[in-house]
Design a protein around this motif. Structure first.
Motif, mmCIF file in Angstrom:
data_model
loop_
_atom_site.group_PDB
_atom_site.id
_atom_site.type_symbol
_atom_site.label_atom_id
_atom_site.label_comp_id
_atom_site.label_asym_id
_atom_site.label_seq_id
_atom_site.Cartn_x
_atom_site.Cartn_y
_atom_site.Cartn_z
ATOM 1 N N THR B 160 0.861 -1.176 0.000
ATOM 2 C CA THR B 160 0.000 0.000 0.000
ATOM 3 C C THR B 160 0.904 1.236 0.000
ATOM 4 O OG1 THR B 160 -0.108 -0.172 2.411
ATOM 5 C CG2 THR B 160 -1.971 -1.047 1.191
ATOM 6 N N ALA B 161 1.764 1.313 -0.988
ATOM 7 C CA ALA B 161 2.683 2.444 -1.142
ATOM 8 C C ALA B 161 3.341 2.780 0.196
ATOM 9 C CB ALA B 161 1.956 3.638 -1.743
ATOM 10 N N CYS B 162 3.230 4.026 0.616
ATOM 11 C CA CYS B 162 3.970 4.498 1.790
ATOM 12 C C CYS B 162 3.383 4.012 3.112
ATOM 13 C CB CYS B 162 4.025 6.017 1.774
ATOM 14 S SG CYS B 162 4.574 6.619 0.183
ATOM 15 N N ALA B 163 2.269 3.323 3.076
ATOM 16 C CA ALA B 163 1.700 2.777 4.308
ATOM 17 C C ALA B 163 1.910 1.266 4.391
ATOM 18 C CB ALA B 163 0.209 3.104 4.389
ATOM 19 N N SER B 164 2.647 0.692 3.450
ATOM 20 C CA SER B 164 2.798 -0.775 3.373
ATOM 21 C C SER B 164 3.218 -1.409 4.697
ATOM 22 C CB SER B 164 3.830 -1.147 2.304
ATOM 23 O OG SER B 164 3.453 -0.651 1.038
ATOM 24 N N SER B 165 4.270 -0.852 5.314
ATOM 25 C CA SER B 165 4.765 -1.457 6.556
ATOM 26 C C SER B 165 3.736 -1.359 7.675
ATOM 27 C CB SER B 165 6.042 -0.755 7.030
ATOM 28 O OG SER B 165 7.113 -1.133 6.241
ATOM 29 N N ASN B 166 3.071 -0.216 7.776
ATOM 30 C CA ASN B 166 2.081 -0.084 8.844
ATOM 31 C C ASN B 166 0.896 -1.023 8.621
ATOM 32 O OD1 ASN B 166 3.611 1.741 10.229
ATOM 33 N ND2 ASN B 166 2.018 3.309 10.380
ATOM 34 N N HIS B 167 0.478 -1.146 7.386
ATOM 35 C CA HIS B 167 -0.588 -2.112 7.101
ATOM 36 C C HIS B 167 -0.126 -3.534 7.426
ATOM 37 C CE1 HIS B 167 -2.891 0.911 4.539
ATOM 38 N NE2 HIS B 167 -3.851 0.308 5.214
ATOM 39 N N ALA B 168 1.119 -3.841 7.078
ATOM 40 C CA ALA B 168 1.655 -5.183 7.355
ATOM 41 C C ALA B 168 1.699 -5.440 8.858
ATOM 42 C CB ALA B 168 3.051 -5.318 6.747
ATOM 43 N N MET B 169 2.227 -4.463 9.599
ATOM 44 C CA MET B 169 2.354 -4.664 11.051
ATOM 45 C C MET B 169 0.976 -4.731 11.706
ATOM 46 S SD MET B 169 5.828 -2.552 12.035
ATOM 47 C CE MET B 169 5.352 -0.959 11.383
ATOM 48 N N ALA B 170 0.005 -4.023 11.140
ATOM 49 C CA ALA B 170 -1.365 -4.101 11.654
ATOM 50 C C ALA B 170 -1.913 -5.513 11.475
ATOM 51 C CB ALA B 170 -2.255 -3.084 10.934
ATOM 52 N N GLN B 171 -1.590 -6.143 10.355
ATOM 53 C CA GLN B 171 -2.042 -7.524 10.120
ATOM 54 C C GLN B 171 -1.401 -8.474 11.124
ATOM 55 O OE1 GLN B 171 -4.435 -8.421 7.843
ATOM 56 N NE2 GLN B 171 -4.546 -6.198 7.767
ATOM 57 N N ALA B 172 -0.091 -8.324 11.301
ATOM 58 C CA ALA B 172 0.620 -9.215 12.233
ATOM 59 C C ALA B 172 0.088 -9.024 13.653
ATOM 60 C CB ALA B 172 2.118 -8.910 12.179
ATOM 61 N N PHE B 173 -0.141 -7.772 14.024
ATOM 62 C CA PHE B 173 -0.682 -7.447 15.341
ATOM 63 C C PHE B 173 -2.024 -8.137 15.548
ATOM 64 C CE2 PHE B 173 -3.593 -4.264 17.438
ATOM 65 C CZ PHE B 173 -3.198 -4.516 18.737
#
Lengths: 86, 402
Positions: B160-173
């Protein structure tokens, strides 16, 4: 460098072995080269000799190129060089 | 629902090749942005970036690994090694069967695309290396982490462009919180600092040619960075039972979509994401002491983000600190939220607030405490990490001191 020596060098590098460990009788399996390693070796050989090798990774036995031993590979390459450079 | 804590952190980026190095650079307000080393630099209008220099992948990976690892995968594996070593976890048996890896990247193997397009278009060759596809695919990094550490649970890549990591970490969380897994490896990486990657960003005309100065009236655009941030998210009781060191607690998250414009940010979308993260974490707004801003250094982002913060926090907006560490490491695009999470961990754990460096002049549209130029000591109990992507996709994480 002969075709044979160059092929042995490429295969040895792929298998992370000394060239002296690669014999004409060795099969890719003997040398620990898996399917991905084989595809990479074919690419390296194509680059080295500027030839195109008819190798299908989906079904190597159906290819027109015999990869059952290093000797067969060398023979196949020599034939391809003769055909494609003529 | 389970509590989720961070028990491992790893990174490589322009200001540090490990977490301790990076945190030290943030404390010192060190800038990692400089002239980029790349071919055909003379054909680029934008020549600066937060590039990882002095990185020697050949010393870490063997020839066969190198043939399969794009630079973004090399960064990911480097950061994952540090994070997993710190966590002390060994993934075996049932733990391994349920533990997975969720990573973010916007571009994946951009260097591999770049190099091989050159081969076929510029050099006119008709043959490319057989591993081009497995090297460039966006999930390559996640897959190699799974293979290296025996992670056999849910594993995938979020883009998700510049939010990719935050979206990923939200999934893992979410997975750990719901009890799907005791531990997840998560974060993200990016490496677009090659000719084509820089040229593409140059085309958008939002890049600065001289530096990243978030919130400063003199800001004139963003600066690309590269690198990775990887974390181990673990169920609290599981971490406590084995005596693991807990870096911080992940308390909540929210994701929103602006549903309005492909590049222009929306204060409403950003505000809804920050509010949502706090609601999810069941934390009052007044608890927030620090926000790691998206803070790209563009005219549009910074004023919109500040407006959103003012809107969400009201008078408390004047009491909290907000900084953009992109001023130091550049914008890591899909990997940025992961590296920036380190600043939140440092605030919560070490009571040190990373500064916004390069700050020159007050902008009335960014009238918040942006921690200009020098790090500050302050106790913080709750921190937010903002990421607002092109495409209007926002993801905010809420972290808590443990």
């Amino acid at each position: 460098m002969t075709v044979r020596d160059k092929v042995i060098e490429i295969i040895a590098e792929q298998a992370m072995l000394e060239t002296s460990d690669v014999t004409m009788e060795s099969t890719p399996e003997d040398l620990g080269i898996d399917s991905l390693g084989l595809v990479e070796s074919i690419f390296a050989i194509e680059e080295a000799f500027d030839i195109s090798i008819p190798f299908n990774a989906n079904d190597p036995s159906e290819s027109d190129f015999d990869i059952s031993s290093v000797g067969r590979i060398v023979a196949g390459i020599e034939k391809l060089i003769a055909e494609q450079k003529s | 629902m389970k509590r989720v804590v961070i028990t491992g952190a790893g990174t490589i980026n322009a200001i540090g090749k490990t977490v301790p190095e990076t945190l030290e650079a943030m404390r010192e307000g060190r800038c990692g942005i400089a002239e980029v080393e790349t071919r055909d630099l003379d054909r680029l209008g934008v020549r600066i970036g937060g590039q990882v220099k002095g990185f020697e992948p050949e010393a870490m990976f063997n020839r066969q690994q190198m043939a399969l690892y794009d630079r973004f995968t090399q960064f990911t594996l480097t950061a994952a090694r540090e994070a997993i070593a710190q966590s002390g976890l060994e993934f075996r048996g049932e733990l391994a069967a349920r533990a997975g890896v969720v990573l973010g990247t916007a571009g994946g193997g951009v260097h591999t695309w770049d190099e091989n397009y050159r081969t076929v278009y510029e050099e006119g060759k008709n043959r490319v290396h057989p591993f081009v596809v497995p090297k460039l695919m966006n999930n390559a990094a996640a897959s190699h982490v799974s293979m290296a550490y025996n992670l056999k649970g849910p594993s995938f890549t979020v883009s998700t462009a510049c939010a990719s990591s935050n979206h990923a970490m939200a999934q893992a969380f979410q997975m750990v919180r719901l009890g799907m897994s005791e531990a997840m490896v998560t974060g993200g990486s990016e490496s677009m600092l090659c000719f084509g990657g820089i040229k593409a960003w140059e085309g958008l005309r939002v890049m600065s040619k001289d530096g990243c100065r978030p919130f400063s009236a003199t800001r004139n655009g963003m600066v690309q960075g590269e690198g990775a941030g990887v974390f181990v998210f673990e169920e609290y009781e599981h971490a406590k039972a084995r005596g693991a060191e807990i870096l911080a607690e992940v308390a909540g998250f929210a994701m929103t979509s602006d549903a309005s414009d492909i590049v222009m940010p929306s204060a409403q979308g950003a505000a809804r994401a920050m509010e949502g993260a706090l609601a999810d974490a069941k934390l009052p707004k007044e608890a927030v002491g620090y926000i790691n801003a998206h803070g790209t250094g563009t005219a549009a982002n910074d004023k919109t983000e500040c407006a959103a913060v003012a809107d969400v926090f009201g008078t408390h907006a004047d009491d909290l600190m907000i900084s953009s560490t992109k001023s130091m490491h550049g914008h890591l695009i899909g990997g940025t939220g992961a590296v920036e999470l380190l600043a939140c961990i440092m605030a919560l754990r070490d009571s040190v607030i990373a500064p916004t460096i390069g700050y020159e002049e007050f902008d009335p549209e960014c009238a918040l405490d942006v921690v200009p130029n020098e790090a500050r000591e302050a106790r913080v109990d709750v921190a937010l990490s903002n990421a607002f992507a092109f495409g209007g996709l926002n993801a905010v994480l809420a972290l808590k001191r443990v």
